[in-house]
Design an enzyme around this catalytic site. Sequence first.
Site, PDB file in Angstrom:
ATOM      1  N   ALA A 112       0.815  -1.228   0.000  1.00 55.34           N
ATOM      2  CA  ALA A 112       0.000   0.000   0.000  1.00 55.34           C
ATOM      3  C   ALA A 112       0.845   1.272   0.000  1.00 55.34           C
ATOM      4  CB  ALA A 112      -0.911   0.006   1.231  1.00 55.34           C
ATOM      5  N   PRO A 113       0.398   2.324  -0.672  1.00 50.58           N
ATOM      6  CA  PRO A 113      -0.879   2.453  -1.392  1.00 50.58           C
ATOM      7  C   PRO A 113      -0.878   1.856  -2.802  1.00 50.58           C
ATOM      8  CG  PRO A 113       0.302   4.532  -1.438  1.00 50.58           C
ATOM      9  CD  PRO A 113       1.135   3.601  -0.600  1.00 50.58           C
ATOM     10  N   GLY A 114       0.230   1.259  -3.222  1.00 45.93           N
ATOM     11  CA  GLY A 114       0.219   0.515  -4.481  1.00 45.93           C
ATOM     12  C   GLY A 114       0.971   1.146  -5.629  1.00 45.93           C
ATOM     13  N   LYS A 116       4.165   1.573  -6.744  1.00 44.42           N
ATOM     14  CA  LYS A 116       5.171   0.909  -7.584  1.00 44.42           C
ATOM     15  C   LYS A 116       4.553  -0.249  -8.361  1.00 44.42           C
ATOM     16  CE  LYS A 116       8.970   2.383  -4.658  1.00 44.42           C
ATOM     17  NZ  LYS A 116       8.160   2.852  -3.498  1.00 44.42           N
ATOM     18  N   GLU A 134      -0.662  -6.245   2.191  1.00 42.91           N
ATOM     19  CA  GLU A 134      -0.532  -5.057   3.041  1.00 42.91           C
ATOM     20  C   GLU A 134      -1.228  -5.349   4.374  1.00 42.91           C
ATOM     21  OE1 GLU A 134       1.022  -1.946   3.153  1.00 42.91           O
ATOM     22  OE2 GLU A 134       0.096  -2.091   5.122  1.00 42.91           O
ATOM     23  N   ASP A 165       1.481 -10.565   7.676  1.00 43.63           N
ATOM     24  CA  ASP A 165       2.804 -10.047   7.993  1.00 43.63           C
ATOM     25  C   ASP A 165       3.729 -10.609   6.914  1.00 43.63           C
ATOM     26  OD1 ASP A 165       5.446  -9.811   8.964  1.00 43.63           O
ATOM     27  OD2 ASP A 165       4.708  -9.712  11.022  1.00 43.63           O
ATOM     28  N   ASP A 183       9.350  -3.324  -0.764  1.00 41.01           N
ATOM     29  CA  ASP A 183       9.473  -1.884  -0.538  1.00 41.01           C
ATOM     30  C   ASP A 183       9.212  -1.697   0.956  1.00 41.01           C
ATOM     31  OD1 ASP A 183       9.733   0.785  -1.254  1.00 41.01           O
ATOM     32  OD2 ASP A 183       7.601   1.021  -1.685  1.00 41.01           O
ATOM     33  N   CYS A 236      13.022   4.204   1.663  1.00 40.89           N
ATOM     34  CA  CYS A 236      13.295   5.634   1.476  1.00 40.89           C
ATOM     35  C   CYS A 236      14.152   6.142   2.636  1.00 40.89           C
ATOM     36  CB  CYS A 236      12.009   6.431   1.291  1.00 40.89           C
ATOM     37  SG  CYS A 236      10.855   6.264   2.636  1.00 40.89           S
TER      38      CYS A 236
HETATM   39  C1  LIG Z   1       7.093   2.019   1.962  1.00 43.77           C
HETATM   40  S1  LIG Z   1       5.480   1.491   2.268  1.00 43.77           S
HETATM   41  C2  LIG Z   1       5.052   0.671   0.763  1.00 43.77           C
HETATM   42  C3  LIG Z   1       4.749   1.600  -0.384  1.00 43.77           C
HETATM   43  C4  LIG Z   1       4.238   0.881  -1.631  1.00 43.77           C
HETATM   44  N1  LIG Z   1       5.139  -0.184  -2.043  1.00 43.77           N
HETATM   45  C5  LIG Z   1       4.017   1.820  -2.806  1.00 43.77           C
HETATM   46  O1  LIG Z   1       4.882   1.889  -3.722  1.00 43.77           O
HETATM   47  O2  LIG Z   1       2.973   2.488  -2.844  1.00 43.77           O
HETATM   48  C6  LIG Z   1       5.738   0.164   3.370  1.00 43.77           C
HETATM   49  C7  LIG Z   1       4.482  -0.596   3.733  1.00 43.77           C
HETATM   50  O3  LIG Z   1       4.881  -1.734   4.516  1.00 43.77           O
HETATM   51  C8  LIG Z   1       3.818  -2.039   5.394  1.00 43.77           C
HETATM   52  N2  LIG Z   1       4.324  -2.954   6.452  1.00 43.77           N
HETATM   53  C9  LIG Z   1       4.722  -2.659   7.714  1.00 43.77           C
HETATM   54  N3  LIG Z   1       5.093  -3.781   8.372  1.00 43.77           N
HETATM   55  C10 LIG Z   1       4.932  -4.816   7.501  1.00 43.77           C
HETATM   56  C11 LIG Z   1       5.119  -6.223   7.582  1.00 43.77           C
HETATM   57  N4  LIG Z   1       5.571  -6.813   8.714  1.00 43.77           N
HETATM   58  N5  LIG Z   1       4.822  -6.990   6.506  1.00 43.77           N
HETATM   59  C12 LIG Z   1       4.380  -6.414   5.352  1.00 43.77           C
HETATM   60  N6  LIG Z   1       4.191  -5.080   5.220  1.00 43.77           N
HETATM   61  C13 LIG Z   1       4.456  -4.286   6.273  1.00 43.77           C
HETATM   62  C14 LIG Z   1       3.370  -0.666   5.875  1.00 43.77           C
HETATM   63  O4  LIG Z   1       2.059  -0.725   6.407  1.00 43.77           O
HETATM   64  C15 LIG Z   1       3.488   0.166   4.604  1.00 43.77           C
HETATM   65  O5  LIG Z   1       2.253   0.216   3.933  1.00 43.77           O
END
Ligand SMILES: C[S@@+](CC[C@H](N)C(=O)[O-])C[C@H]1O[C@@H](n2cnc3c(N)ncnc32)[C@H](O)[C@@H]1O
Length: 300
Positions: A112-114, A116, A134, A165, A183, A236
């Site tokens: 999320a938010p999707g 990439k 997500e 997870d 990501d 990031c």
């Molecule tokens: C950097 S953001 C992703 C952005 C997304 N890839 C995009 O391009 O729009 C990281 C995401 O990892 C999620 N996250 C946090 N802990 C996580 C876990 N243990 N397993 C999977 N996702 C997790 C967060 O809720 C967040 O939405």
Amino acid sequence: MGQEAFHQYYQDLYGDRWNALHAALISPIRGTVAVINPFNADQTWRSQVQGHVSCDWEGILLPTSSNQEPFPAPGNFSMEFYPYYLLDHASALAAQLLDLTPDTLYADFCAAPGGKSLVAMFKLQGPVNALLNEPSPDRCRRLKSNLSSYLPNNVVNKIKVTSYDGRRFGWHRPESFDTVLLDAPCSSERHVLLNQKELDHWKPKRSKQLSELQFSLLCSAFDAIKKNGMILYSTCALVPQENERQIERLIKKRPGRVEVISHPLLEKYFEKRSHGYLALPDRQQMGPLYCCLLRKIGDS
Ligand SMILES: C[S@@+](CC[C@H](N)C(=O)[O-])C[C@H]1O[C@@H](n2cnc3c(N)ncnc32)[C@H](O)[C@@H]1O
């Protein structure tokens, strides 16, 4: 207190470069680009983004240097599908590296938010077997809403959205995917700098805790891809321990099984690190974004 410690920490890390980098991080002028949605047939939006020019990859629109007006929000247009997706230029470039085909078994562990994944699907311009994961309920709702705002039913129907997870996939879905985007959640220093409350509470251990989560996610991604499968690891974050150090750890943990791959787009637009590439807003006018493309080699 947090603010002072933050600046000292990044000053130690970036030395003379920190002042310029800090100024670029808090600058309102960011590297936002619009990636054109090929699934939207209605082109009437184009007249409203005059002053924006296309760059060397046809689907990405960049603001001209003389016109830093933000792009209109994609939801402002009443069309069947939103005409473009707005994201940082470095993220738009990183998404190109995913290089999906109609046969790719693709997973995005932190979706999320999707952004990439949507850009990767725009490039493919057709359906792909995708698992977008997500765990945060609110963010997962936003992900689903973005999928239906940008993609036709035949593409959405091939996407499975889950809320696990991401650390579970290596165990539950071993050797299952051709390509995984990881990501990862990260320190996101730009966000911290723009939020006084977060800055006041900042501590160096924040990065240490996140790096443990990132490494578990990276190992999970590694176990979940097939032999010759690819991982795009990105964050990031500005700190090496969340970036190239993670790749070093994986190479040590899985000796002879990890190949780090270069790519002309990364060579052209990003700075090279010991492993992987980094785009920073003081020099590349985009980012921060670290990314590293990995291939699983050798025998299981
Ligand atoms: C950097 S953001 C992703 C952005 C997304 N890839 C995009 O391009 O729009 C990281 C995401 O990892 C999620 N996250 C946090 N802990 C996580 C876990 N243990 N397993 C999977 N996702 C997790 C967060 O809720 C967040 O939405």
